[in-house]
Write a protein that holds these residues in place. Structure first.
Motif, mmCIF file in Angstrom:
data_model
loop_
_atom_site.group_PDB
_atom_site.id
_atom_site.type_symbol
_atom_site.label_atom_id
_atom_site.label_comp_id
_atom_site.label_asym_id
_atom_site.label_seq_id
_atom_site.Cartn_x
_atom_site.Cartn_y
_atom_site.Cartn_z
ATOM 1 N N LEU A 91 0.829 -1.211 0.000
ATOM 2 C CA LEU A 91 0.000 0.000 0.000
ATOM 3 C C LEU A 91 0.860 1.258 0.000
ATOM 4 O O LEU A 91 0.491 2.266 -0.618
ATOM 5 N N CYS A 92 2.005 1.208 0.660
ATOM 6 C CA CYS A 92 2.933 2.355 0.643
ATOM 7 C C CYS A 92 3.441 2.606 -0.784
ATOM 8 O O CYS A 92 3.516 3.757 -1.225
ATOM 9 N N ILE A 94 1.927 1.723 -3.588
ATOM 10 C CA ILE A 94 0.794 2.202 -4.386
ATOM 11 C C ILE A 94 0.501 3.667 -4.074
ATOM 12 O O ILE A 94 0.238 4.468 -4.977
ATOM 13 N N THR A 95 0.576 4.039 -2.806
ATOM 14 C CA THR A 95 0.364 5.439 -2.410
ATOM 15 C C THR A 95 1.408 6.334 -3.054
ATOM 16 O O THR A 95 1.090 7.427 -3.558
ATOM 17 N N GLY A 96 2.660 5.901 -3.065
ATOM 18 C CA GLY A 96 3.724 6.672 -3.715
ATOM 19 C C GLY A 96 3.499 6.823 -5.202
ATOM 20 O O GLY A 96 3.700 7.906 -5.769
ATOM 21 N N ILE A 98 0.582 6.740 -6.773
ATOM 22 C CA ILE A 98 -0.532 7.689 -6.949
ATOM 23 C C ILE A 98 -0.070 9.113 -6.690
ATOM 24 O O ILE A 98 -0.416 10.035 -7.440
ATOM 25 N N GLY A 99 0.730 9.305 -5.659
ATOM 26 C CA GLY A 99 1.247 10.641 -5.342
ATOM 27 C C GLY A 99 2.086 11.208 -6.481
ATOM 28 O O GLY A 99 1.939 12.379 -6.840
ATOM 29 N N LYS A 101 1.882 10.431 -9.615
ATOM 30 C CA LYS A 101 0.963 10.713 -10.723
ATOM 31 C C LYS A 101 0.271 12.045 -10.508
ATOM 32 O O LYS A 101 0.111 12.851 -11.425
#
Length: 104
Positions: A91-92, A94-96, A98-99, A101
């Motif tokens: 999840l970390c 994936i969060t990175g 998305i961030g 992007k």
């Protein structure tokens, strides 16, 4: 289109790693050839995305998609452990992704 190419590159990277695992260290020729072909496609799509995207962002997203996706493939197809710590760190990533992007 650059973002589409980058997503295709990430998906191809995951697929290449899947076939690489199936090749058992290049001992099985069919998955070995597929790993090389799909891996080459991954680099091709990455190169197309680099026409418009900054290299740092594109590379980080490509490796993030490939890494997180490959871990998930390992969990679902190769019965690798899906403990809470692994899920948190996926999840970390994936969060990175998305961030990056969002700020690009």
């Amino acid at each position: 289109m650059a973002w589409v190419f980058l997503l295709l590159a990430g998906a191809a990277e995951m697929t290449a790693m899947f076939f690489l695992k199936l090749s058992e260290g290049f001992k099985k020729w069919k998955p070995s050839i597929l790993a090389i072909l799909v891996g080459s496609a991954s680099f091709y799509f990455l190169s197309l995305s680099l026409r418009e995207l900054p290299i740092g962002t594109a590379y980080a997203l490509w490796t993030g998609i490939g890494s997180a996706g490959t871990v998930l493939l390992g969990i679902f197809f190769f019965k690798e452990k899906a403990n809470p710590k692994r899920i948190i760190f996926i999840l970390c990533i994936i969060t990175g992704v998305i961030g990056l992007k969002m700020v690009s």
